[in-house]
Scaffold this motif. Structure first.
Motif, PDB file in Angstrom:
ATOM      1  N   PRO A 118      31.919  40.067  29.994  1.00 41.78           N
ATOM      2  CA  PRO A 118      30.841  40.251  31.176  1.00 41.78           C
ATOM      3  C   PRO A 118      31.772  40.176  32.297  1.00 41.78           C
ATOM      4  CG  PRO A 118      30.187  38.535  29.954  1.00 41.78           C
ATOM      5  CD  PRO A 118      31.513  38.820  29.375  1.00 41.78           C
ATOM      6  N   LYS A 119      31.449  41.208  33.383  1.00 38.99           N
ATOM      7  CA  LYS A 119      32.178  41.367  34.796  1.00 38.99           C
ATOM      8  C   LYS A 119      31.307  41.560  35.952  1.00 38.99           C
ATOM      9  CE  LYS A 119      35.238  44.517  32.502  1.00 38.99           C
ATOM     10  NZ  LYS A 119      35.533  45.988  32.295  1.00 38.99           N
ATOM     11  N   ARG A 120      31.920  41.088  37.207  1.00 41.16           N
ATOM     12  CA  ARG A 120      31.374  41.072  38.513  1.00 41.16           C
ATOM     13  C   ARG A 120      32.530  41.841  39.309  1.00 41.16           C
ATOM     14  NH1 ARG A 120      27.997  39.189  35.487  1.00 41.16           N
ATOM     15  NH2 ARG A 120      26.817  37.308  35.833  1.00 41.16           N
ATOM     16  N   THR A 121      31.865  42.633  40.488  1.00 41.44           N
ATOM     17  CA  THR A 121      32.656  43.458  41.258  1.00 41.44           C
ATOM     18  C   THR A 121      32.096  43.008  42.740  1.00 41.44           C
ATOM     19  OG1 THR A 121      33.204  45.243  39.980  1.00 41.44           O
ATOM     20  CG2 THR A 121      33.177  45.567  42.231  1.00 41.44           C
ATOM     21  N   ALA A 122      33.191  42.811  43.599  1.00 38.61           N
ATOM     22  CA  ALA A 122      33.033  42.892  45.246  1.00 38.61           C
ATOM     23  C   ALA A 122      33.701  43.754  45.748  1.00 38.61           C
ATOM     24  CB  ALA A 122      33.242  41.484  45.750  1.00 38.61           C
ATOM     25  N   LEU A 123      33.129  44.710  46.830  1.00 41.81           N
ATOM     26  CA  LEU A 123      33.502  45.585  47.511  1.00 41.81           C
ATOM     27  C   LEU A 123      34.096  45.387  48.895  1.00 41.81           C
ATOM     28  CD1 LEU A 123      30.940  48.583  46.693  1.00 41.81           C
ATOM     29  CD2 LEU A 123      33.223  47.692  45.267  1.00 41.81           C
ATOM     30  N   PHE A 124      35.398  46.241  49.197  1.00 38.03           N
ATOM     31  CA  PHE A 124      35.909  45.726  50.501  1.00 38.03           C
ATOM     32  C   PHE A 124      36.286  47.045  51.065  1.00 38.03           C
ATOM     33  CE2 PHE A 124      36.565  42.196  47.623  1.00 38.03           C
ATOM     34  CZ  PHE A 124      35.963  41.148  48.541  1.00 38.03           C
ATOM     35  N   ASN A 125      37.151  47.112  51.928  1.00 38.70           N
ATOM     36  CA  ASN A 125      37.640  48.298  52.683  1.00 38.70           C
ATOM     37  C   ASN A 125      39.038  48.894  52.203  1.00 38.70           C
ATOM     38  OD1 ASN A 125      35.219  48.363  54.630  1.00 38.70           O
ATOM     39  ND2 ASN A 125      36.117  46.271  55.050  1.00 38.70           N
ATOM     40  N   SER A 126      40.043  48.101  52.103  1.00 42.59           N
ATOM     41  CA  SER A 126      41.370  48.472  51.897  1.00 42.59           C
ATOM     42  C   SER A 126      42.021  47.715  50.862  1.00 42.59           C
ATOM     43  CB  SER A 126      42.212  48.176  53.305  1.00 42.59           C
ATOM     44  OG  SER A 126      42.430  46.749  53.346  1.00 42.59           O
ATOM     45  N   SER A 295      37.571  49.484  48.614  1.00 43.75           N
ATOM     46  CA  SER A 295      38.225  48.853  47.831  1.00 43.75           C
ATOM     47  C   SER A 295      37.291  47.897  46.909  1.00 43.75           C
ATOM     48  CB  SER A 295      39.568  48.097  48.487  1.00 43.75           C
ATOM     49  OG  SER A 295      38.859  46.955  49.204  1.00 43.75           O
ATOM     50  N   ALA A 296      37.900  47.392  45.955  1.00 47.80           N
ATOM     51  CA  ALA A 296      37.015  46.531  45.228  1.00 47.80           C
ATOM     52  C   ALA A 296      37.884  45.448  44.503  1.00 47.80           C
ATOM     53  CB  ALA A 296      36.300  47.348  43.927  1.00 47.80           C
ATOM     54  N   VAL A 297      37.534  44.334  43.931  1.00 49.27           N
ATOM     55  CA  VAL A 297      38.082  43.353  42.884  1.00 49.27           C
ATOM     56  C   VAL A 297      36.724  43.367  41.821  1.00 49.27           C
ATOM     57  CG1 VAL A 297      38.829  41.119  42.591  1.00 49.27           C
ATOM     58  CG2 VAL A 297      39.097  42.152  44.967  1.00 49.27           C
ATOM     59  N   THR A 298      37.372  43.472  40.691  1.00 48.94           N
ATOM     60  CA  THR A 298      36.415  43.470  39.500  1.00 48.94           C
ATOM     61  C   THR A 298      36.948  42.667  38.475  1.00 48.94           C
ATOM     62  OG1 THR A 298      35.717  45.661  39.747  1.00 48.94           O
ATOM     63  CG2 THR A 298      35.474  44.904  37.441  1.00 48.94           C
ATOM     64  N   GLY A 299      36.202  41.675  37.866  1.00 44.90           N
ATOM     65  CA  GLY A 299      36.959  40.793  36.843  1.00 44.90           C
ATOM     66  C   GLY A 299      35.839  40.101  36.188  1.00 44.90           C
ATOM     67  N   ARG A 300      36.366  39.035  35.523  1.00 43.76           N
ATOM     68  CA  ARG A 300      35.756  38.158  34.516  1.00 43.76           C
ATOM     69  C   ARG A 300      34.504  37.560  35.279  1.00 43.76           C
ATOM     70  NH1 ARG A 300      38.110  38.047  29.745  1.00 43.76           N
ATOM     71  NH2 ARG A 300      40.312  38.452  29.681  1.00 43.76           N
ATOM     72  N   ALA A 301      33.174  37.371  34.798  1.00 39.05           N
ATOM     73  CA  ALA A 301      32.096  36.937  35.568  1.00 39.05           C
ATOM     74  C   ALA A 301      32.522  35.501  35.864  1.00 39.05           C
ATOM     75  CB  ALA A 301      30.854  37.078  34.792  1.00 39.05           C
ATOM     76  N   GLU A 302      32.993  34.709  34.992  1.00 41.00           N
ATOM     77  CA  GLU A 302      33.063  33.261  35.515  1.00 41.00           C
ATOM     78  C   GLU A 302      33.950  32.890  36.442  1.00 41.00           C
ATOM     79  OE1 GLU A 302      36.013  33.927  32.000  1.00 41.00           O
ATOM     80  OE2 GLU A 302      34.002  34.534  32.784  1.00 41.00           O
ATOM     81  N   TYR A 316      31.869  45.946  56.885  1.00 42.96           N
ATOM     82  CA  TYR A 316      31.783  47.125  56.333  1.00 42.96           C
ATOM     83  C   TYR A 316      32.224  47.218  54.759  1.00 42.96           C
ATOM     84  CZ  TYR A 316      32.280  48.847  61.379  1.00 42.96           C
ATOM     85  OH  TYR A 316      32.248  49.042  62.453  1.00 42.96           O
ATOM     86  N   GLY A 317      32.096  46.043  54.096  1.00 48.50           N
ATOM     87  CA  GLY A 317      32.618  46.121  52.730  1.00 48.50           C
ATOM     88  C   GLY A 317      31.592  46.761  52.170  1.00 48.50           C
ATOM     89  N   GLY A 318      31.968  48.056  51.196  1.00 51.26           N
ATOM     90  CA  GLY A 318      30.911  48.753  50.472  1.00 51.26           C
ATOM     91  C   GLY A 318      29.973  49.316  51.334  1.00 51.26           C
ATOM     92  N   ASN A 319      30.631  50.113  52.402  1.00 47.61           N
ATOM     93  CA  ASN A 319      29.853  51.211  53.388  1.00 47.61           C
ATOM     94  C   ASN A 319      29.084  52.021  52.326  1.00 47.61           C
ATOM     95  OD1 ASN A 319      29.969  53.795  54.643  1.00 47.61           O
ATOM     96  ND2 ASN A 319      29.608  52.365  56.078  1.00 47.61           N
ATOM     97  N   PRO A 320      28.044  52.193  52.705  1.00 48.91           N
ATOM     98  CA  PRO A 320      27.159  53.272  51.876  1.00 48.91           C
ATOM     99  C   PRO A 320      27.782  54.798  51.809  1.00 48.91           C
ATOM    100  CG  PRO A 320      25.942  52.766  53.847  1.00 48.91           C
ATOM    101  CD  PRO A 320      27.135  51.818  53.764  1.00 48.91           C
ATOM    102  N   LEU A 321      28.391  55.149  52.659  1.00 52.56           N
ATOM    103  CA  LEU A 321      28.999  56.559  52.563  1.00 52.56           C
ATOM    104  C   LEU A 321      30.158  56.515  51.644  1.00 52.56           C
ATOM    105  CD1 LEU A 321      29.228  57.583  56.506  1.00 52.56           C
ATOM    106  CD2 LEU A 321      27.406  58.325  54.745  1.00 52.56           C
ATOM    107  N   ALA A 322      30.675  55.464  51.773  1.00 57.21           N
ATOM    108  CA  ALA A 322      31.901  55.137  50.899  1.00 57.21           C
ATOM    109  C   ALA A 322      31.632  55.084  49.368  1.00 57.21           C
ATOM    110  CB  ALA A 322      32.888  54.166  51.097  1.00 57.21           C
TER     111      ALA A 322
END
Length: 441
Positions: A118-126, A295-302, A316-322
């Protein structure tokens, strides 16, 4: 500008041409001098394997905006997706009124990155922002302060990522003091390790970590599976798996910085996959969105769920255009077979570069994977770095219409990052130019 861009090298003027010279003069008067440029030309359009400047010169692109336009500049699916999204809305801030595109990208990354946990992701810019957040997440999860990075590593230009970065000039000089509790370990560097194999090189690094830091104090180990700015150094087989195994045994978060290596660049979707390494956290950027900042960090859910609500994010993290661009870039990679295309590029480039190496003792090492290939230049008969030769060859290539980048801790490495949509004909032409540049140098 609506006509197709010819996929051929063409010099309409000397490099730089008069219009680029005018714009460079304006840059000098308007842009901070700390923002340098590799080439003195100004782009006006790009597609496939070609960048055209304002004077009508067409350059073969062996840089991809530093590994960003992996699917090609202004790739059709990306243009279409961004155009449609811009007509719908350009921004709301996901932390205020969220939108489906962000969730779509997170789901795609959870599916594509190594491991079936199981994974989760958070989005950023760079890339730097994502690396910094990976460290935040690891510290929150482990409740430990220390972080280990590696010799020759590059992780960004923010304060924390400058501390993680090994090379002083131009990245760190005069910008300290840097974030504390950052430590550096020796990397596996086959060309310079005197035959030390991967497991032995890992033991060398882990001995230092255990003695000088202590596993119980270590939150994360951050490493590029193949180094970028540090010289496209690919560790010896067994090095990365040994580090990952030690991290699992000691409760340390293994962070793979795949900012430059990710999204088919190395002939695998992610470079970790080559040795079956499954990182706890994987950091991505550059090729993720076809040229838009994401940009993104993806990893183990816990691990990803350890920070408190509101602890991660950004306006701006995860801007809709991007996000729209990222989904289109991923579709392009999967539907157009670009992982396989990267392997084709590797075979073509290594064959030509190895032939050059056999005829020229100044080419000390040819290395890399996929469309991430490098040549380390040395004084003949030695391993002494020759940065001057790298500069001369790159400058000659630029004058002849080929975009080539240098890198390496000693500045003696030529690196090649062509878009995966480049034709074999353009690659062969670029390598002919490179051979002439070596002969002239």
């Amino acid at each position: 500008m609506t006509t197709p861009l010819p996929q051929s090298r063409h010099l309409a003027t000397a490099v730089p041409g008069p219009r680029s010279q005018e714009l460079m003069a304006r840059k000098s008067g308007a842009v901070a001098s700390g923002v340098g440029t590799t080439m003195p030309v100004f782009a006006v359009r790009a597609s496939g394997g070609i960048v055209e400047d304002v004077d009508g010169n067409r350059f073969i692109d062996l840089g991809s905006g530093i590994a960003v336009t992996t699917v090609g500049n202004s790739a059709p699916r990306v243009v279409e997706a961004v155009t449609a999204q811009a007509a719908a809305f350009t921004h709301t801030c996901f932390m205020v009124t969220p939108y489906e595109g962000y969730v779509d990208v997170a789901e795609a990354l959870n599916r594509l990155t190594p491991g079936d946990h199981p994974k989760r992701t958070a989005l950023f810019n760079s890339g730097a922002e994502a690396v910094e957040n990976a460290v935040k997440i690891a510290r929150s999860f482990t409740k430990r302060p220390a972080v280990v990075a590696f010799d020759h590593g590059y992780h960004g230009r923010t304060n924390l990522t400058m501390a993680l970065t090994a090379k002083n000039m131009p990245y760190k000089q005069g910008f300290g003091p840097f974030a504390p509790e950052i430590y550096r370990a020796p990397l596996s560097y086959p060309f310079r390790d005197g035959g030390l194999d991967g497991p032995a090189a890992a033991r060398r690094a882990l001995d230092m970590i255990e003695k000088q830091i202590g596993a119980s104090n270590l939150a994360a180990l951050v490493i590029e599976p193949i180094q970028g700015e540090g010289g496209f150094v690919e560790p010896a087989p067994g090095f990365l798996p040994a580090l990952a195994s030690w991290c699992r045994d000691n409760g340390v978060v293994f962070v793979a910085d795949e900012v430059q290596t990710g999204f088919a660049r190395t002939g695998d979707l992610f470079a970790c996959a080559h040795e079956g390494v499954v990182p706890d956290l994987i950091v991505t950027a550059k090729g993720i969105a076809g040229g838009l900042p994401l940009s993104a960090v993806t990893g183990r859910a816990e691990i990803m769920d350890a920070p408190h609500s509101g602890g991660l994010g950004g306006t701006y993290g995860g801007n809709p255009l991007a996000c729209a661009a990222a989904l289109a870039a991923i579709a392009t990679i999967e539907e157009d077979g670009l992982v396989g295309r990267a392997r084709d590029i590797e075979r073509l480039m290594k064959a030509r570069l190895s032939k050059l190496q056999s005829d020229d003792a100044r080419l000390g090492d040819v290395r890399g994977r996929g469309a991430m290939i490098a040549v380390e230049l040395v004084e003949p008969g030695t391993t002494a770095p020759d940065a001057g030769l790298a500069r001369r060859v790159a400058a000659a290539a630029h004058q002849a219409g080929v975009i080539v980048l240098t890198c390496g801790t000693d500045g003696n490495v030529l690196r090649f990052l062509p878009p995966l949509t480049i034709s074999d004909e353009l690659l062969e032409d670029a390598l002919d130019v490179l051979a002439d540049a070596f002969a002239a140098a």
